[in-house]
Design a protein around this motif. Structure first.
Motif, PDB file in Angstrom:
ATOM      1  N   ALA A 184     -47.240 -42.663  71.811  1.00  0.00           N
ATOM      2  CA  ALA A 184     -47.015 -43.851  70.981  1.00  0.00           C
ATOM      3  C   ALA A 184     -47.890 -43.796  69.749  1.00  0.00           C
ATOM      4  CB  ALA A 184     -47.314 -45.120  71.787  1.00  0.00           C
ATOM      5  N   ASP A 185     -47.628 -44.703  68.797  1.00  0.00           N
ATOM      6  CA  ASP A 185     -48.537 -44.855  67.667  1.00  0.00           C
ATOM      7  C   ASP A 185     -49.914 -45.207  68.211  1.00  0.00           C
ATOM      8  OD1 ASP A 185     -46.445 -44.395  65.928  1.00  0.00           O
ATOM      9  OD2 ASP A 185     -46.048 -46.513  65.562  1.00  0.00           O
ATOM     10  N   SER A 186     -50.935 -44.779  67.503  1.00  0.00           N
ATOM     11  CA  SER A 186     -52.310 -44.930  67.973  1.00  0.00           C
ATOM     12  C   SER A 186     -52.657 -46.372  68.366  1.00  0.00           C
ATOM     13  CB  SER A 186     -53.256 -44.439  66.861  1.00  0.00           C
ATOM     14  OG  SER A 186     -54.583 -44.531  67.269  1.00  0.00           O
ATOM     15  N   ASP A 187     -52.383 -47.324  67.482  1.00  0.00           N
ATOM     16  CA  ASP A 187     -52.711 -48.736  67.773  1.00  0.00           C
ATOM     17  C   ASP A 187     -51.910 -49.262  68.952  1.00  0.00           C
ATOM     18  OD1 ASP A 187     -54.623 -48.922  65.825  1.00  0.00           O
ATOM     19  OD2 ASP A 187     -53.270 -49.737  64.299  1.00  0.00           O
ATOM     20  N   GLU A 188     -50.640 -48.888  68.995  1.00  0.00           N
ATOM     21  CA  GLU A 188     -49.763 -49.356  70.080  1.00  0.00           C
ATOM     22  C   GLU A 188     -50.252 -48.854  71.435  1.00  0.00           C
ATOM     23  OE1 GLU A 188     -46.403 -50.697  72.372  1.00  0.00           O
ATOM     24  OE2 GLU A 188     -47.342 -51.399  70.521  1.00  0.00           O
ATOM     25  N   LEU A 189     -50.679 -47.593  71.479  1.00  0.00           N
ATOM     26  CA  LEU A 189     -51.142 -47.025  72.750  1.00  0.00           C
ATOM     27  C   LEU A 189     -52.383 -47.763  73.257  1.00  0.00           C
ATOM     28  CD1 LEU A 189     -50.363 -44.391  74.525  1.00  0.00           C
ATOM     29  CD2 LEU A 189     -52.550 -43.557  73.687  1.00  0.00           C
ATOM     30  N   TYR A 190     -53.239 -48.147  72.333  1.00  0.00           N
ATOM     31  CA  TYR A 190     -54.468 -48.846  72.732  1.00  0.00           C
ATOM     32  C   TYR A 190     -54.204 -50.295  73.126  1.00  0.00           C
ATOM     33  CZ  TYR A 190     -57.948 -45.291  71.934  1.00  0.00           C
ATOM     34  OH  TYR A 190     -58.716 -44.165  72.062  1.00  0.00           O
ATOM     35  N   LYS A 191     -53.287 -50.938  72.404  1.00  0.00           N
ATOM     36  CA  LYS A 191     -53.016 -52.359  72.696  1.00  0.00           C
ATOM     37  C   LYS A 191     -52.120 -52.526  73.913  1.00  0.00           C
ATOM     38  CE  LYS A 191     -53.419 -53.839  67.882  1.00  0.00           C
ATOM     39  NZ  LYS A 191     -52.622 -54.055  66.663  1.00  0.00           N
ATOM     40  N   ASN A 192     -51.124 -51.646  74.053  1.00  0.00           N
ATOM     41  CA  ASN A 192     -50.141 -51.801  75.132  1.00  0.00           C
ATOM     42  C   ASN A 192     -49.928 -50.506  75.922  1.00  0.00           C
ATOM     43  OD1 ASN A 192     -49.492 -54.508  74.286  1.00  0.00           O
ATOM     44  ND2 ASN A 192     -48.313 -53.595  72.616  1.00  0.00           N
TER      45      ASN A 192
ATOM     46  N   GLN B  72     -39.097 -51.683  84.556  1.00  0.00           N
ATOM     47  CA  GLN B  72     -40.327 -52.479  84.657  1.00  0.00           C
ATOM     48  C   GLN B  72     -41.118 -52.435  83.345  1.00  0.00           C
ATOM     49  OE1 GLN B  72     -42.222 -50.578  88.003  1.00  0.00           O
ATOM     50  NE2 GLN B  72     -41.160 -51.841  89.530  1.00  0.00           N
ATOM     51  N   TYR B  73     -41.210 -51.244  82.759  1.00  0.00           N
ATOM     52  CA  TYR B  73     -41.947 -51.093  81.499  1.00  0.00           C
ATOM     53  C   TYR B  73     -41.267 -51.871  80.374  1.00  0.00           C
ATOM     54  CZ  TYR B  73     -44.647 -47.273  83.652  1.00  0.00           C
ATOM     55  OH  TYR B  73     -45.467 -46.513  84.441  1.00  0.00           O
ATOM     56  N   LYS B  74     -39.920 -51.850  80.348  1.00  0.00           N
ATOM     57  CA  LYS B  74     -39.193 -52.578  79.297  1.00  0.00           C
ATOM     58  C   LYS B  74     -39.469 -54.088  79.400  1.00  0.00           C
ATOM     59  CE  LYS B  74     -34.885 -51.047  79.562  1.00  0.00           C
ATOM     60  NZ  LYS B  74     -33.480 -50.846  79.157  1.00  0.00           N
ATOM     61  N   LYS B  75     -39.515 -54.596  80.645  1.00  0.00           N
ATOM     62  CA  LYS B  75     -39.833 -56.024  80.842  1.00  0.00           C
ATOM     63  C   LYS B  75     -41.267 -56.307  80.380  1.00  0.00           C
ATOM     64  CE  LYS B  75     -36.836 -56.956  84.800  1.00  0.00           C
ATOM     65  NZ  LYS B  75     -36.815 -57.098  86.264  1.00  0.00           N
ATOM     66  N   GLN B  76     -42.148 -55.392  80.706  1.00  0.00           N
ATOM     67  CA  GLN B  76     -43.564 -55.542  80.346  1.00  0.00           C
ATOM     68  C   GLN B  76     -43.719 -55.638  78.828  1.00  0.00           C
ATOM     69  OE1 GLN B  76     -45.859 -52.765  82.766  1.00  0.00           O
ATOM     70  NE2 GLN B  76     -47.509 -52.858  81.284  1.00  0.00           N
ATOM     71  N   VAL B  77     -42.990 -54.775  78.109  1.00  0.00           N
ATOM     72  CA  VAL B  77     -43.060 -54.772  76.648  1.00  0.00           C
ATOM     73  C   VAL B  77     -42.461 -56.050  76.080  1.00  0.00           C
ATOM     74  CG1 VAL B  77     -42.123 -53.636  74.578  1.00  0.00           C
ATOM     75  CG2 VAL B  77     -43.067 -52.255  76.432  1.00  0.00           C
ATOM     76  N   LYS B  78     -41.349 -56.492  76.670  1.00  0.00           N
ATOM     77  CA  LYS B  78     -40.664 -57.704  76.212  1.00  0.00           C
ATOM     78  C   LYS B  78     -41.541 -58.941  76.381  1.00  0.00           C
ATOM     79  CE  LYS B  78     -36.030 -59.640  76.522  1.00  0.00           C
ATOM     80  NZ  LYS B  78     -34.793 -59.695  77.331  1.00  0.00           N
ATOM     81  N   ASN B  79     -42.333 -58.967  77.446  1.00  0.00           N
ATOM     82  CA  ASN B  79     -43.162 -60.141  77.737  1.00  0.00           C
ATOM     83  C   ASN B  79     -44.496 -60.160  77.014  1.00  0.00           C
ATOM     84  OD1 ASN B  79     -41.207 -61.067  79.486  1.00  0.00           O
ATOM     85  ND2 ASN B  79     -42.085 -60.023  81.265  1.00  0.00           N
TER      86      ASN B  79
END
Length: 311
Positions: A235-243, A303-310
């Motif tokens: 993932a993008d660097s910030d995205e990997l750290y945040k989510n 499960q991951y898609k739900k996690q991202v959506k929430n």
């Protein structure tokens, strides 16, 4: 960073035969792209296959399977001597341990000029000397250092010599294989800042391999996380750290110490237990959200898609 692809790695494999019957799958089906001008960070613990990936890309190892394309050309196909020279000029490597990667019997002048000599990039001794001295100044050393030997320098200075050697042939792409792990913490930031400065000035593209996630975040545009020969998250660097989504990525992130005693006391670390993963089907590398990929089964994907959506 949706510009031109410089490197394409598809289902790359590197297996080593150990003894008579055992095969170690050091890299086992890794796929990613690197775009011109970006820094792609590759992280994972020792034995994850990240350094083997870098060395296979640059042909220090022959690939066991898959393909690597650099500037749309197959890296591991049969090449003539001229084609290999061109490839070696365009792609260079900075090694982990500057002590063992610099020939102790050669002066700094000859170490840095090695590529200039091989690729016939200078016409005489005067130009050779000038180019080497310029490179020494570019990496923060003095012209007078050219006549010295590697043992006369500190670890950080030796790594700067290694960087100058890689820059000598004016490459397009540099693989930095754990370039700061053998250095003192105080020197690590200096070397990383130098790499960032050189990238800006020379339009370089990097594959930056490390196990220190905090330093990788500082230098990388995107990050790929490796575990036992597989890419488990990208993932993008910030995205990997945040989510972070994959449990292995979460375990790496929670292991990074922060200079806050109260936070450290209260923080819960995540330990990774591979036995808890879904084994009902072979996991695949899937795009859970735009530019965020995870190696997972169909059930985990949902499960991951739900996690991202929430979020």
């Amino acid at each position: 960073m949706e510009n031109e692809k410089l490197l394409e790695v598809k289902n790359l494999q590197k297996h080593f035969k150990v003894g008579r019957n055992k095969v170690v799958k050091a890299v086992d089906g890794v796929t990613f792209d690197i775009y011109k001008g970006e820094t792609f960070g590759l992280v994972g613990e020792s034995g994850s296959g990240k350094s083997t990936t870098g060395r296979t890309i640059i042909r220090l190892y022959d690939a066991s399977g898959g393909e690597v394309k650099f500037n749309n050309e197959d890296v591991h196909g049969k090449k003539s001597k001229d084609e290999l020279l061109k490839f070696n000029r365009n792609m260079q490597m900075i090694f982990q341990d500057p002590s063992s990667s610099l020939n102790p019997r050669m002066t700094v002048m000859d170490i840095i000029a090695e590529g200039l000599d091989v690729h016939k990039l200078v016409k005489d001794e005067k130009e050779r000397k000038e180019r080497v001295e310029e490179l020494l100044e570019v990496v923060g050393l003095n012209r007078e250092h050219a006549s010295r030997f590697p043992h006369e320098f500190s670890g950080g200075q030796r790594q700067r010599i290694g960087i100058a050697r890689a820059l000598a042939v004016d490459p397009e792409f540099i693989i930095a294989d754990e370039p700061i792990s053998a250095l003192d913490v105080s020197i690590q930031a200096q070397v990383v800042n130098l790499l960032k400065k050189l990238q800006k000035e020379r339009g370089l593209t990097y594959l930056f391999i490390a196990h220190d996630l905090s330093m990788v975040k500082y230098i990388s545009d995107r990050i790929g996380v490796m575990y036992l020969g597989n890419m488990v998250e990208l993932a993008d660097s910030d995205e990997l750290y945040k989510n972070p989504l994959h449990p292995y990525t979460k375990s790496l992130l929670t292991a990074i110490p922060l200079p806050d005693p109260e936070y450290e006391r209260a923080r819960k670390r995540v330990s990774y237990d591979a036995s808890l993963l879904d084994t009902s089907e072979e996991p695949e590398f899937r795009e859970v959200s735009p530019r965020h990929w995870v190696r997972c089964t169909t059930k985990e994907f949902e499960q991951y898609k739900k996690q991202v959506k929430n979020k």
